[in-house]
Each structure stands twice: as C-alpha cells, then as structure tokens.
Design an enzyme around this catalytic site. Structure first.
Site, PDB file in Angstrom:
ATOM      1  CG  ASN A 187      12.272  -2.200  -0.992  1.00  0.00           C
ATOM      2  OD1 ASN A 187      13.238  -1.566  -0.576  1.00  0.00           O
ATOM      3  ND2 ASN A 187      12.144  -3.478  -0.756  1.00  0.00           N
TER       4      ASN A 187
ATOM      5  CB  CYS B 153       7.856  -5.600  -5.046  1.00  0.00           C
ATOM      6  SG  CYS B 153       8.199  -4.655  -3.546  1.00  0.00           S
TER       7      CYS B 153
ATOM      8  CB  CYS C  55       3.844  -4.695   0.317  1.00  0.00           C
ATOM      9  SG  CYS C  55       2.800  -3.418   1.041  1.00  0.00           S
ATOM     10  NE  ARG C  56       4.156  -6.700  -4.711  1.00  0.00           N
ATOM     11  CZ  ARG C  56       4.097  -6.371  -5.986  1.00  0.00           C
ATOM     12  NH1 ARG C  56       3.659  -7.270  -6.855  1.00  0.00           N
ATOM     13  NH2 ARG C  56       4.457  -5.178  -6.398  1.00  0.00           N
ATOM     14  CB  SER C  57      10.753  -6.878  -2.567  1.00  0.00           C
ATOM     15  OG  SER C  57      10.755  -5.504  -2.294  1.00  0.00           O
TER      16      SER C  57
ATOM     17  CG  ASP D  66       1.295  -4.455  -4.334  1.00  0.00           C
ATOM     18  OD1 ASP D  66       1.327  -4.587  -3.095  1.00  0.00           O
ATOM     19  OD2 ASP D  66       1.888  -3.553  -4.957  1.00  0.00           O
TER      20      ASP D  66
HETATM   21  P1  4NP Z   1       4.991  -3.325  -3.041  1.00  0.00           P
HETATM   22  O1  4NP Z   1       3.564  -2.608  -2.872  1.00  0.00           O
HETATM   23  O2  4NP Z   1       5.405  -3.119  -4.483  1.00  0.00           O
HETATM   24  O3  4NP Z   1       4.700  -4.763  -2.745  1.00  0.00           O
HETATM   25  O4  4NP Z   1       5.914  -2.676  -2.047  1.00  0.00           O
HETATM   26  C1  4NP Z   1       3.336  -1.254  -3.131  1.00  0.00           C
HETATM   27  C2  4NP Z   1       3.342  -0.359  -2.085  1.00  0.00           C
HETATM   28  C3  4NP Z   1       3.074   0.964  -2.316  1.00  0.00           C
HETATM   29  C4  4NP Z   1       2.785   1.391  -3.596  1.00  0.00           C
HETATM   30  C5  4NP Z   1       2.786   0.504  -4.644  1.00  0.00           C
HETATM   31  C6  4NP Z   1       3.075  -0.832  -4.417  1.00  0.00           C
HETATM   32  N1  4NP Z   1       2.471   2.756  -3.823  1.00  0.00           N
HETATM   33  O5  4NP Z   1       1.946   3.065  -4.928  1.00  0.00           O
HETATM   34  O6  4NP Z   1       2.729   3.605  -2.973  1.00  0.00           O
END
Ligand code: 4NP
Length: 158
Positions: free
Chosen positions: A23, A20, A25-27, A131
């Site tokens: 790294n 994702c 939340c989703r992955s 997300d």
């Molecule tokens: P992920 O979500 O891609 O599912 O881990 C996110 C978590 C944090 C951020 C972006 C996406 N961020 O911009 O910090």
C-alpha cells in the site's frame, strides 16, 4: 430503452478498494488516478501486508504520479481488514498474489466482489501490475493503472 429489470441486473459499484502488497506504490497510485478520473466514486486503498501502516506512499511513486498531475501526498498506508469486505462493492487486486491473499482472508458473508484490476484492461494482455518497488518501472505501472481505470469507468457507465 433501459427497463427497471436492466438496471436491477447491474449492481451499483460505487465503493472501490484497491489492494496491493505494501500500500505504498501500486494501490495508492490507483486510488489517486481513479479519484482524479471519477471523483463521484468512493475510493480507498490498502495493503495485504502491514509493514508500512501509517506511512505515506513511496517517494518515487509520489514523484512519478505528480508528473502526470496525480496527487498521492496526503495518503497513508493501511492494511486490509475484514470490514472492508462489507464496506466496499468492488475490491481490485494488483496481482494474483494479492487476489489469493484477499480470498484467503475474505469473511464468509462478504458483500464485495473481488477481481484483478487488469481485468478492466484486457487489451494489455497482462493480468498483473508489476510492482515498481522492485521493477523501478513507475511509468509502466502508471500506464497500466490509467488504462485499467478508463476500462473500469467504462464498465461502470449505465
Ligand atoms: P506495493 O509495493 O505493493 O505496490 O505497495 C511494495 C512496496 C514495498 C514492499 C513491497 C511491495 N516492501 O516489501 O516493503
């Protein structure tokens, strides 16, 4: 009866990397869900961005997953690197942006197959896991991740 030609046609997909953006939340959620459902597979996760390297998953994602008995607490974020395209058979992107980024950094002689994770959950009619860091819908993300994990496992069955 399955012949050796049939088995040869279906390459083993035992090493799976979820990707994702952050790294956190989703992955990592997908990593923990698939590991719980298919402990025989080698599973990891990574982000296309390096903002959270070394950090644990996002607290609300850990909490939502824990309510369904998935343990994210020991994971820590890392960024995708070129060796991943050799070390994994299948790299699964959470959304189209992640997939486009992966295609951009993919080395010329990559071993891994790149796909959208939700290719394995066509019944959802969705292509991306929204997300939850932004939508706050951790339950919806878990629902999609569980469905796609089941579809993936079914697709890997001999
Ligand atoms: P992920 O979500 O891609 O599912 O881990 C996110 C978590 C944090 C951020 C972006 C996406 N961020 O911009 O910090």
């Amino acid at each position: 009866m399955l012949t050796s030609r049939d088995t040869a046609r279906k390459p083993a997909m035992r090493r799976i990397l979820f990707v994702c953006l952050g790294n956190i939340c989703r992955s990592p959620t997908a990593e923990a869900v698939l590991r719980a459902k298919a402990p025989h597979l080698k599973i990891d996760s990574a982000g296309t961005a390096g903002w959270h390297i070394g950090k644990p998953p996002y607290g609300p994602a850990i909490a939502a997953a824990a309510l369904r008995n998935y343990d994210l607490s020991s994971l820590s974020a890392r960024q995708v690197h070129s060796q991943d395209f050799q070390d994994f058979d299948l790299i699964l992107a959470m959304d189209e942006d992640n997939l486009a980024d992966l295609k951009r950094i993919q080395p010329e002689k990559a071993h891994a197959t790149l796909r959208l994770f939700l290719d394995y959950a066509p019944e959802t009619g969705q292509t991306a896991v929204p997300d939850p860091y932004f939508t706050r819908d951790f339950e919806g993300a878990l629902d999609l991740i569980e469905r796609a994990s089941d579809g993936l496992i079914a697709s890997l069955a001999p």
